[in-house]
Design a protein around this motif. Structure first.
Motif, PDB file in Angstrom:
ATOM      1  N   LEU B  98       0.839  -1.206   0.000  1.00 31.14           N
ATOM      2  CA  LEU B  98       0.000   0.000   0.000  1.00 31.14           C
ATOM      3  C   LEU B  98       0.873   1.254   0.000  1.00 31.14           C
ATOM      4  CD1 LEU B  98      -2.814   1.352   0.425  1.00 31.14           C
ATOM      5  CD2 LEU B  98      -2.407   1.161   2.862  1.00 31.14           C
ATOM      6  N   PHE B  99       1.892   1.265   0.880  1.00 37.10           N
ATOM      7  CA  PHE B  99       2.778   2.424   0.905  1.00 37.10           C
ATOM      8  C   PHE B  99       3.590   2.528  -0.379  1.00 37.10           C
ATOM      9  CE2 PHE B  99       1.689   2.872   5.271  1.00 37.10           C
ATOM     10  CZ  PHE B  99       1.938   4.196   5.558  1.00 37.10           C
ATOM     11  N   GLY B 100       3.966   1.379  -0.919  1.00 35.86           N
ATOM     12  CA  GLY B 100       4.701   1.390  -2.188  1.00 35.86           C
ATOM     13  C   GLY B 100       3.899   2.057  -3.290  1.00 35.86           C
ATOM     14  N   GLU B 101       2.608   1.777  -3.327  1.00 36.38           N
ATOM     15  CA  GLU B 101       1.772   2.364  -4.390  1.00 36.38           C
ATOM     16  C   GLU B 101       1.515   3.847  -4.134  1.00 36.38           C
ATOM     17  OE1 GLU B 101       1.183   0.986  -7.307  1.00 36.38           O
ATOM     18  OE2 GLU B 101       2.310  -0.663  -6.449  1.00 36.38           O
ATOM     19  N   LYS B 166      -8.939   3.753   6.228  1.00 34.32           N
ATOM     20  CA  LYS B 166      -9.293   3.081   4.967  1.00 34.32           C
ATOM     21  C   LYS B 166     -10.261   3.940   4.162  1.00 34.32           C
ATOM     22  CE  LYS B 166      -9.008  -1.753   6.298  1.00 34.32           C
ATOM     23  NZ  LYS B 166      -9.835  -2.922   6.627  1.00 34.32           N
ATOM     24  N   GLY B 167     -11.269   4.478   4.852  1.00 34.61           N
ATOM     25  CA  GLY B 167     -12.247   5.327   4.176  1.00 34.61           C
ATOM     26  C   GLY B 167     -11.597   6.547   3.562  1.00 34.61           C
ATOM     27  N   GLN B 168     -10.647   7.127   4.327  1.00 33.16           N
ATOM     28  CA  GLN B 168      -9.993   8.331   3.802  1.00 33.16           C
ATOM     29  C   GLN B 168      -9.102   8.025   2.606  1.00 33.16           C
ATOM     30  OE1 GLN B 168      -8.800   9.712   7.642  1.00 33.16           O
ATOM     31  NE2 GLN B 168      -9.598  11.729   7.204  1.00 33.16           N
ATOM     32  N   ILE B 169      -8.456   6.837   2.633  1.00 37.25           N
ATOM     33  CA  ILE B 169      -7.633   6.453   1.480  1.00 37.25           C
ATOM     34  C   ILE B 169      -8.511   6.331   0.241  1.00 37.25           C
ATOM     35  CG2 ILE B 169      -6.196   4.631   0.495  1.00 37.25           C
ATOM     36  CD1 ILE B 169      -5.295   3.946   3.331  1.00 37.25           C
ATOM     37  N   LEU B 170      -9.648   5.624   0.391  1.00 35.84           N
ATOM     38  CA  LEU B 170     -10.514   5.415  -0.769  1.00 35.84           C
ATOM     39  C   LEU B 170     -11.053   6.739  -1.310  1.00 35.84           C
ATOM     40  CD1 LEU B 170     -12.426   2.219   0.354  1.00 35.84           C
ATOM     41  CD2 LEU B 170     -10.611   2.395  -1.328  1.00 35.84           C
ATOM     42  N   LYS B 171     -11.364   7.662  -0.377  1.00 37.40           N
ATOM     43  CA  LYS B 171     -11.870   8.958  -0.804  1.00 37.40           C
ATOM     44  C   LYS B 171     -10.800   9.725  -1.592  1.00 37.40           C
ATOM     45  CE  LYS B 171     -13.803  12.270   2.043  1.00 37.40           C
ATOM     46  NZ  LYS B 171     -14.194  12.551   3.419  1.00 37.40           N
ATOM     47  N   GLU B 238      -1.134 -11.497  -5.103  1.00 35.08           N
ATOM     48  CA  GLU B 238      -2.584 -11.665  -4.990  1.00 35.08           C
ATOM     49  C   GLU B 238      -3.360 -10.504  -5.611  1.00 35.08           C
ATOM     50  OE1 GLU B 238      -2.572 -12.319  -0.668  1.00 35.08           O
ATOM     51  OE2 GLU B 238      -0.738 -13.326  -1.330  1.00 35.08           O
ATOM     52  N   ILE B 239      -2.639  -9.623  -6.272  1.00 33.68           N
ATOM     53  CA  ILE B 239      -3.288  -8.431  -6.823  1.00 33.68           C
ATOM     54  C   ILE B 239      -3.295  -8.514  -8.337  1.00 33.68           C
ATOM     55  CG2 ILE B 239      -3.146  -5.909  -6.972  1.00 33.68           C
ATOM     56  CD1 ILE B 239      -3.804  -6.895  -4.181  1.00 33.68           C
ATOM     57  N   ASP B 240      -4.364  -8.030  -8.913  1.00 38.16           N
ATOM     58  CA  ASP B 240      -4.520  -8.099 -10.360  1.00 38.16           C
ATOM     59  C   ASP B 240      -4.208  -6.728 -10.969  1.00 38.16           C
ATOM     60  OD1 ASP B 240      -5.300  -9.144 -12.823  1.00 38.16           O
ATOM     61  OD2 ASP B 240      -7.268  -8.176 -12.603  1.00 38.16           O
ATOM     62  N   PHE B 241      -3.220  -6.660 -11.823  1.00 39.58           N
ATOM     63  CA  PHE B 241      -2.921  -5.387 -12.502  1.00 39.58           C
ATOM     64  C   PHE B 241      -2.167  -5.660 -13.804  1.00 39.58           C
ATOM     65  CE2 PHE B 241       1.649  -4.972 -11.670  1.00 39.58           C
ATOM     66  CZ  PHE B 241       1.816  -5.898 -10.659  1.00 39.58           C
ATOM     67  N   ILE B 268      -4.806  -0.920  -7.763  1.00 41.85           N
ATOM     68  CA  ILE B 268      -4.090  -1.788  -6.816  1.00 41.85           C
ATOM     69  C   ILE B 268      -4.450  -1.405  -5.381  1.00 41.85           C
ATOM     70  CG2 ILE B 268      -1.804  -2.424  -5.934  1.00 41.85           C
ATOM     71  CD1 ILE B 268      -0.738  -2.046  -8.793  1.00 41.85           C
ATOM     72  N   ILE B 269      -4.479  -0.092  -5.100  1.00 38.35           N
ATOM     73  CA  ILE B 269      -4.777   0.357  -3.732  1.00 38.35           C
ATOM     74  C   ILE B 269      -6.167  -0.093  -3.313  1.00 38.35           C
ATOM     75  CG2 ILE B 269      -5.252   2.415  -2.338  1.00 38.35           C
ATOM     76  CD1 ILE B 269      -2.881   3.726  -3.693  1.00 38.35           C
ATOM     77  N   ARG B 270      -7.141   0.021  -4.229  1.00 35.50           N
ATOM     78  CA  ARG B 270      -8.503  -0.407  -3.893  1.00 35.50           C
ATOM     79  C   ARG B 270      -8.545  -1.894  -3.552  1.00 35.50           C
ATOM     80  NH1 ARG B 270     -10.466   2.990  -8.328  1.00 35.50           N
ATOM     81  NH2 ARG B 270     -11.027   4.978  -7.385  1.00 35.50           N
ATOM     82  N   GLN B 271      -7.807  -2.689  -4.360  1.00 33.70           N
ATOM     83  CA  GLN B 271      -7.791  -4.134  -4.083  1.00 33.70           C
ATOM     84  C   GLN B 271      -7.122  -4.423  -2.750  1.00 33.70           C
ATOM     85  OE1 GLN B 271      -6.408  -6.575  -7.427  1.00 33.70           O
ATOM     86  NE2 GLN B 271      -6.748  -4.811  -8.717  1.00 33.70           N
ATOM     87  N   LEU B 272      -6.012  -3.700  -2.455  1.00 36.07           N
ATOM     88  CA  LEU B 272      -5.283  -3.943  -1.199  1.00 36.07           C
ATOM     89  C   LEU B 272      -6.163  -3.634   0.000  1.00 36.07           C
ATOM     90  CD1 LEU B 272      -1.814  -2.381  -2.090  1.00 36.07           C
ATOM     91  CD2 LEU B 272      -2.210  -4.767  -1.560  1.00 36.07           C
ATOM     92  N   ILE B 273      -6.902  -2.520  -0.079  1.00 38.24           N
ATOM     93  CA  ILE B 273      -7.768  -2.125   1.032  1.00 38.24           C
ATOM     94  C   ILE B 273      -8.875  -3.155   1.235  1.00 38.24           C
ATOM     95  CG2 ILE B 273      -9.466  -0.371   1.752  1.00 38.24           C
ATOM     96  CD1 ILE B 273      -6.743   0.711   2.040  1.00 38.24           C
TER      97      ILE B 273
END
Lengths: 149, 408
Positions: B98-101, B166-171, B238-241, B268-273
């Motif tokens: 997550l931090f990497g992205e 998590k909510g703030q990241i998605l926003k 485990e992430i699709d990109f 990627i971030i959405r999938q990770l969250i």
């Protein structure tokens, strides 16, 4: 004080032109310096302007603990600046060497190479801190002018 | 015959944010030759690591580069964890990814602004840096610092992501995605942008492969290579990109690749969250790391980052060696500039997203083996010198290894 001097001092306080020189920093302070002049923080509202040459600048923003390779270059840039000139050390490693203390190709801080007027610590110094530092520097200068009078 | 002029650029130069120096030889308006002088930013970090405990090395290596600090610390810690034979908890690998992205987003937006500044498009600089503040605020919220977040510890991470965060990241990702779609429109429709960058800094697929270009520079020449897919680390398995490639092979292609990679990062971030598992944050790792050697790879925003760590059973490493992506890409710059305009030098150099604080080395000339007349070694002499040195000092014989002429 003559009226010409008054105008010059007023202009100097209202438009500090800045030159940025990376003296071996890790880029973190440099991107924060650039961030401080972009819309969110907007250092330019204090009349400051980032210049490309030391001959046009009043304030030298230095980031990084000064590598031995760059020391002479830094002194040369400092000498090219017109009087009165101010040096601001941005970031902990510019103030004291910070995390790089003990590395073989480093001095520990800007003040080992040139005189420094203002230290802004932080790793990296945040844009708020940089703006606060520059504003404080201008206030100090204004005070010293009044004292002279 | 046209007169040749040498123009020095740097180490202090308005177009450069870092102290690097180039001697550009011009033939008329065209670049005939370019000599890169590095070493102004050399700080001796590799040597500095040798005297420090592993945990202190993390802080030092994070400051190799302030823009991809998470990349360097993760890459180093992966190598140390391999040596210590530790498997980190699943949640830690997700938070590292997550931090990497988030770092990739801030680095690519930063690059877009710098590149726009180099071509005189300052409006785009201000736009992209304004939007970059969204992700900087997010990093400050998650880690407590805007840059150099130090979220990694050996054996995991130090900080959890709460439901509220998590909510703030998605926003924030939603806002950034909308803005990035605008940049995609700028990159594909804005005529002045396309005209200025097309056919500038051209490097063909073959040349990019031969010179070892990595990251977005290589991908813009059609090299489908990404450590996240080729050698998955953290949670990327485990992430699709998709790996974004482009066949323009010029600066325009590099801009398109970076802007499209931003969109991939959001996904990627959405999938990770969504998939973030509930496990502990870190495991205990003994202070003394068993003796051994390890190499670790990481896809930094600028390309493949490699760390090599040699341990000796104590709490301090014996040797740390790192190869930052800019060192791999800087070879390609001379080829890109071949016969180009002098005015294109800043944008072509900026297009590889150079980071000289990652790259700068110290060069020691082997003067004692040279005669007085010769002041430089040929490739053949250098090879013989290294074979003899290893035979004498390390007892290894490399002379039987066939040298390949293909890549030289």
């Amino acid at each position: 004080m003559k009226i010409v001097d008054r105008i010059v001092n007023w202009a100097r306080l209202k438009s500090p032109w800045v030159i940025h020189f990376n003296t071996g920093a890790c880029n973190a302070c440099d991107i924060e310096i650039v961030a401080s002049i972009t819309p969110t923080y907007d250092l330019e509202r204090f009349g400051s302007l980032l210049k490309g040459t030391p001959r046009h600048a009043d304030v030298l923003l230095c980031s990084g603990p000064v590598t031995r390779q760059l020391k002479d270059r830094l002194v040369r840039i400092y000498e090219q600046m017109p009087e009165p000139k101010f040096v601001v050390a941005v970031g902990t490693c510019a103030c004291s060497g910070g995390v790089f203390n003990g590395c073989y190709s480093m001095l520990s801080g800007i003040d080992e190479a040139i005189p420094v007027s203002m230290y802004i610590p932080g790793c990296p110094a945040s844009p708020d801190a940089i703006i606060d530092g520059v504003v404080k520097l201008l206030k100090e200068y204004e005070k010293s002018l009044k004292d002279k009078k | 015959m046209t007169k040749r002029i040498v123009i020095p650029v740097g180490p202090q130069h308005p177009a450069l944010k870092e102290p690097a120096s180039f001697d550009v030889t011009l033939k008329g308006e065209r670049v005939a030759d370019i000599l890169v002088k590095v070493g102004y930013n050399h700080r001796g970090i590799e040597k500095g690591c040798e005297g420090r405990p592993y945990l202190h090395c993390v802080y030092l290596l994070e400051r190799v580069c302030g823009i991809c600090s998470h990349s360097h610390s993760t890459c180093f810690i992966q190598a140390v964890e391999e040596l210590a034979n530790v498997k980190i908890p699943e949640k830690a690998s997700y938070i590292r990814a997550l931090f990497g992205e988030l770092e990739r987003i801030h680095s690519h937006l930063l690059w877009l602004g710098v590149a726009a500044h180099e071509i005189g498009f300052d409006t785009l600089l201000m736009y992209s840096w304004r939007d970059r503040e969204v992700v900087m605020d997010l990093l400050a919220l998650l880690a407590g610092n805007r840059v150099n977040y130090t979220v990694n510890v050996i054996g995991g991470v130090r900080k959890d992501v709460t439901e509220e965060e998590k909510g703030q990241i998605l926003k924030a990702v939603d806002i950034l995605e909308e803005r990035t779609k605008y940049y995609v429109r700028v990159a594909t429709e804005e005529v002045s942008f396309i005209e200025r960058l097309s056919k500038v800094g051209y490097i063909s697929y073959e040349d990019a492969l031969r010179l070892g270009a990595v990251g977005p520079t290589g991908r813009a020449s059609g090299i489908k290579r990404d450590v996240r897919k080729d050698d998955p680390y953290a949670a990327y398995e485990e992430i699709d990109f998709d790996i974004i490639t482009d066949d323009h092979c010029d600066v325009y292609g590099r801009a398109v690749v970076r802007v499209k990679e931003l969109l991939q990062s959001y996904s990627i971030i959405r999938q990770l969250i969504k998939k973030l598992p509930q496990t502990p944050l870190s495991v205990n790792v003994p202070k003394n790391i068993p003796a051994g050697e390890a190499v670790s790879r990481y896809e930094a925003p600028r390309g493949e980052d490699i760390h090599y760590v040699k341990s000796n059973g104590t709490d301090k490493p014996d040797r740390v060696k790192l190869r930052a992506p800019t060192l791999a890409n800087v070879q390609a710059v001379a080829k890109m500039l071949e016969n180009g305009n002098f005015a294109d030098v800043p944008i072509v150099v900026a297009a590889i997203d150079p980071c000289f604080s990652c790259t700068d080395r110290m060069i020691v000339a082997a003067n004692d083996v040279l005669s007085e007349k010769e002041n430089r070694m040929t490739w053949k002499q250098l090879r013989e010198f290294s074979i003899n040195w290893y035979k004498k000092n390390k007892g290894v014989d490399f002379s039987k290894i066939k040298k390949s002429d293909k890549h030289i």
